[in-house]
Design a protein around this motif. Structure first.
Motif, short mmCIF file in Angstrom:
data_model
loop_
_atom_site.label_atom_id
_atom_site.label_comp_id
_atom_site.label_asym_id
_atom_site.label_seq_id
_atom_site.Cartn_x
_atom_site.Cartn_y
_atom_site.Cartn_z
N SER A 14 -4.83 -5.62 -0.77
CA SER A 14 -6.25 -5.84 -1.01
C SER A 14 -7.13 -4.99 -0.09
O SER A 14 -8.30 -4.75 -0.38
N GLY A 15 -6.59 -4.57 1.04
CA GLY A 15 -7.36 -3.88 2.07
C GLY A 15 -7.82 -4.84 3.15
O GLY A 15 -8.12 -4.43 4.27
N ARG A 35 -4.15 -2.55 -4.65
CA ARG A 35 -4.14 -3.35 -5.88
C ARG A 35 -5.54 -3.42 -6.50
O ARG A 35 -5.72 -4.06 -7.54
N ILE A 36 -6.49 -2.74 -5.88
CA ILE A 36 -7.88 -2.76 -6.33
C ILE A 36 -8.27 -1.43 -6.96
O ILE A 36 -8.99 -1.40 -7.96
N TYR A 96 1.41 -5.95 7.42
CA TYR A 96 0.25 -5.05 7.51
C TYR A 96 -0.24 -4.84 8.93
O TYR A 96 -0.68 -3.75 9.30
N HIS A 101 -14.57 0.72 -1.42
CA HIS A 101 -14.08 0.99 -2.76
C HIS A 101 -15.15 1.69 -3.60
O HIS A 101 -15.08 1.71 -4.82
N MET A 124 -13.49 -1.39 4.80
CA MET A 124 -12.90 -1.33 3.48
C MET A 124 -13.97 -0.79 2.53
O MET A 124 -15.06 -1.34 2.43
N CYS A 150 -3.43 -1.48 2.25
CA CYS A 150 -2.57 -2.63 1.97
C CYS A 150 -2.93 -3.10 0.56
O CYS A 150 -3.68 -2.43 -0.14
N ASN A 210 -7.77 -4.30 7.40
CA ASN A 210 -9.15 -4.21 7.88
C ASN A 210 -9.37 -5.17 9.04
O ASN A 210 -9.88 -4.80 10.09
N GLY A 233 -7.71 -0.84 -0.73
CA GLY A 233 -6.85 -1.83 -1.35
C GLY A 233 -6.10 -1.23 -2.52
O GLY A 233 -6.70 -0.90 -3.54
N GLY A 241 0.78 -1.22 0.00
CA GLY A 241 0.00 0.00 0.00
C GLY A 241 0.82 1.28 0.00
O GLY A 241 0.27 2.37 -0.14
#
Length: 156
Positions: free
Chosen positions: A67-68, A109-110, A42, A87, A85, A65, A72, A107, A11
């Protein structure tokens, strides 16, 4: 607003973008790491942000992070921390308004920076609807659950 921010190595790049965004908006940012993209854990950053909120040194927190999910889960192990989390912008403000969410989790990577900025803005501009009886009642039930189970040994 005084904010605590933290992220693991995955992250880190998005945390840096968010930190800059918050500083441009003139928020006071307590950066709790990571300070580079070297592999890290994390849970360390989730705990650092949680401890900062519990101690009253910041009003809200942001965790990032890959993915989150990891931050979380870790953050929600701490009393008084309500990390979610998000998005999408609806969840980012509704979590504060209805559930008194105090930590926004993302996240890296999201989502990308543009969406992260929108989510952070939605989160920071929202306020718990403390005059709405149903939200206060529900939060009190959550706090009662927390009081009953904090301190019990985790089982798996």
């Amino acid at each position: 607003m005084k904010l605590a921010i933290g992220a693991d190595h995955a992250g880190f790049p998005l945390k840096e973008e968010i930190r800059g965004y918050l500083e441009r908006l003139e928020h006071e940012v307590i950066d709790l790491g990571a300070y580079n993209a070297e592999p890290s854990d994390y849970a360390d950053f989730a705990e650092a942000v949680g401890r900062t909120l519990i101690a009253g040194r910041a009003q809200r927190g942001i965790l990032v992070c890959g993915s989150g999910v990891g931050v979380n889960v870790a953050a929600n192990k701490m009393p008084g921390i309500r990390a979610c989390m998000c998005h999408d912008t609806y969840s980012a403000h509704q979590g504060v308004e209805h559930d008194d969410m105090n930590v926004l989790v993302l996240g890296a990577r999201i989502i990308g920076p543009a969406l992260a900025f929108e989510l952070v803005s939605s989160f920071l501009n929202a306020h718990f609807q403390k005059h709405e009886e149903r939200f206060v009642r529900r939060l009190n039930k959550v706090l009662a659950i927390e009081a009953r189970y904090m301190g019990e040994t985790a089982r798996h």
